[in-house]
Write a protein that holds these residues in place. Structure first.
Motif, PDB file in Angstrom:
ATOM      1  N   VAL A  37      20.100  27.511   5.823  1.00  0.00           N
ATOM      2  CA  VAL A  37      19.972  27.330   7.166  1.00  0.00           C
ATOM      3  C   VAL A  37      20.709  26.120   7.539  1.00  0.00           C
ATOM      4  O   VAL A  37      20.585  24.845   6.987  1.00  0.00           O
ATOM      5  N   ILE A  58      21.273  26.244  15.340  1.00  0.00           N
ATOM      6  CA  ILE A  58      20.635  26.616  14.076  1.00  0.00           C
ATOM      7  C   ILE A  58      21.178  27.812  13.663  1.00  0.00           C
ATOM      8  O   ILE A  58      21.069  28.890  14.426  1.00  0.00           O
ATOM      9  N   ASN A  89      11.595  21.370   0.611  1.00  0.00           N
ATOM     10  CA  ASN A  89      12.000  20.719   1.979  1.00  0.00           C
ATOM     11  C   ASN A  89      12.983  19.746   1.640  1.00  0.00           C
ATOM     12  O   ASN A  89      13.439  18.849   2.481  1.00  0.00           O
ATOM     13  N   PHE A 123      13.615  18.037  13.899  1.00  0.00           N
ATOM     14  CA  PHE A 123      13.396  17.995  12.333  1.00  0.00           C
ATOM     15  C   PHE A 123      13.413  16.685  12.180  1.00  0.00           C
ATOM     16  O   PHE A 123      14.284  16.170  12.204  1.00  0.00           O
ATOM     17  N   ARG A 136      18.951  32.121   0.437  1.00  0.00           N
ATOM     18  CA  ARG A 136      19.077  31.612   2.052  1.00  0.00           C
ATOM     19  C   ARG A 136      19.629  30.596   2.342  1.00  0.00           C
ATOM     20  O   ARG A 136      19.499  29.520   1.346  1.00  0.00           O
ATOM     21  N   PRO A 174      14.310  30.227  17.011  1.00  0.00           N
ATOM     22  CA  PRO A 174      14.578  29.489  15.442  1.00  0.00           C
ATOM     23  C   PRO A 174      13.276  28.651  14.967  1.00  0.00           C
ATOM     24  O   PRO A 174      13.430  28.692  13.675  1.00  0.00           O
ATOM     25  N   PHE A 175      12.632  27.944  15.603  1.00  0.00           N
ATOM     26  CA  PHE A 175      11.663  26.980  14.988  1.00  0.00           C
ATOM     27  C   PHE A 175      10.472  27.949  14.463  1.00  0.00           C
ATOM     28  O   PHE A 175      10.140  27.751  12.916  1.00  0.00           O
ATOM     29  N   PHE A 202      12.348  29.344  11.431  1.00  0.00           N
ATOM     30  CA  PHE A 202      12.539  28.429  10.280  1.00  0.00           C
ATOM     31  C   PHE A 202      11.000  28.256   9.618  1.00  0.00           C
ATOM     32  O   PHE A 202      11.157  27.992   8.060  1.00  0.00           O
ATOM     33  N   PHE A 227      21.131  31.010  10.603  1.00  0.00           N
ATOM     34  CA  PHE A 227      20.272  31.518   9.443  1.00  0.00           C
ATOM     35  C   PHE A 227      21.383  32.269   8.694  1.00  0.00           C
ATOM     36  O   PHE A 227      21.924  33.318   9.337  1.00  0.00           O
ATOM     37  N   TRP A 273      10.834  30.822   6.810  1.00  0.00           N
ATOM     38  CA  TRP A 273      11.625  30.761   5.775  1.00  0.00           C
ATOM     39  C   TRP A 273      11.207  29.722   4.959  1.00  0.00           C
ATOM     40  O   TRP A 273      11.178  29.506   3.669  1.00  0.00           O
ATOM     41  N   LEU A 274      10.604  28.551   5.374  1.00  0.00           N
ATOM     42  CA  LEU A 274      10.176  27.346   4.519  1.00  0.00           C
ATOM     43  C   LEU A 274       9.090  27.737   3.982  1.00  0.00           C
ATOM     44  O   LEU A 274       8.881  27.331   2.692  1.00  0.00           O
TER      45      LEU A 274
END
Length: 206
Positions: free
Chosen positions: A98, A174, A37, A65, A96, A17-18, A21, A176, A24-25
Motif C-alpha cells: 500500500v 492511496i 504496522n 495515518f 501486498r 480506502p480506509f 486498508f 493498493f 489488509w492491516l
C-alpha cells in the motif's frame, strides 16, 4: 478468497480506502511475524533531496495515518518544513503493498499525550534522552543521559517532551497493489483533490 488473494468485493465502488486498508492491516497482523504496522516514510529536505526510513504506524482512521517522532530529528524537521510526506507498506507474506501520500498535520496535544503515556517507561525516558539524528560522541553519553532522566523522573509520570509528538498524513492518493502471476499485478488507486474531497477509484496497469 479469490485467486488474487483479495476478499470478494474489496475493490467495489462501495468500498473506500480506509476501510480496505483496515482489512489488509488485519490480515497482516495475522500473517507477518514482526511489526505488521512497519512502514517506510519518505520526506524531502530543503534542497529537494528525498529521505526514507522505517517507522511504526500507531493509528489510522478516515482523517489519516499517524506516527510519532522527535520533531527535532531529520524527518521531523523535513516534515515540518514541507508539510508533505509519503508512506509505503509492504507485507511480503501476503504479497501486498500500500502506497499513500499527502499533506501532513501535527496531531493534537491530547492525542500525543495519551499515546506517550501508553508507552513503556523506558521508551518515555528515551524520548528525553535521545537527541535524535544528531551526532553521538559515544554510547556512554546516551546511557548517561538515560540515567539522568531516569533519576529526574523517578517519581510520578514522565511528562511528554515538548519536541516529541505525532504527525498525521492526510492522503490524497492511496494505492493498493497485490501480486499476481506473470507480473500482471492488481493495482487500484484511490484519488482525491484535497483531504476533504470524495475519492475516485482508478485501476492501473501493473
Amino acid at each position: 478468497m479469490s485467486e488474487t488473494g483479495l476478499t470478494s468485493g474489496d475493490f467495489t465502488e462501495e468500498n473506500e480506502p480506509f476501510a480496505l486498508f483496515g482489512f489488509w492491516l488485519k490480515d497482516a497482523e495475522a500473517s507477518e511475524l514482526n511489526d505488521p504496522n512497519a512502514v517506510a516514510v519518505a520526506t524531502v529536505d530543503e534542497n529537494g533531496l528525498p529521505n526514507v526510513r522505517m517507522v511504526l504506524l500507531k493509528d489510522f482512521d478516515n482523517r489519516g495515518f499517524v506516527f510519532y517522532t522527535n520533531f527535532e530529528s531529520q524527518k521531523g524537521q523535513e516534515i515540518l518544513g514541507q508539510k508533505k510526506a509519503a508512506m509505503c507498506f509492504h507485507w511480503k507474506s501476503l504479497r501486498r503493498q500500500v502506497r499513500l501520500r499527502g499533506e501532513v498535520e501535527v496531531v493534537s496535544d491530547e492525542e500525543a499525550d495519551a499515546y506517550y503515556q501508553s508507552r513503556p517507561l523506558g521508551s518515555r525516558i528515551g524520548a528525553w534522552a535521545s537527541k535524535q539524528s544528531r551526532p553521538l560522541e559515544g554510547r556512554f553519553a546516551l546511557e548517561k543521559a538515560v540515567a539522568e532522566y531516569t533519576a529526574r523522573y523517578a517519581l510520578g509520570n514522565v511528562p511528554r517532551p515538548p519536541h516529541w509528538s505525532g504527525f498525521r498524513i492526510k492522503p490524497t492518493s492511496i494505492e493498493f497493489w497485490h501480486d499476481r502471476k506473470f507480473r500482471l499485478h492488481d493495482r487500484i488507486e484511490f484519488r482525491r483533490e484535497t483531504p476533504d474531497a470524495p475519492w475516485h477509484k482508478v485501476r492501473m496497469y501493473p
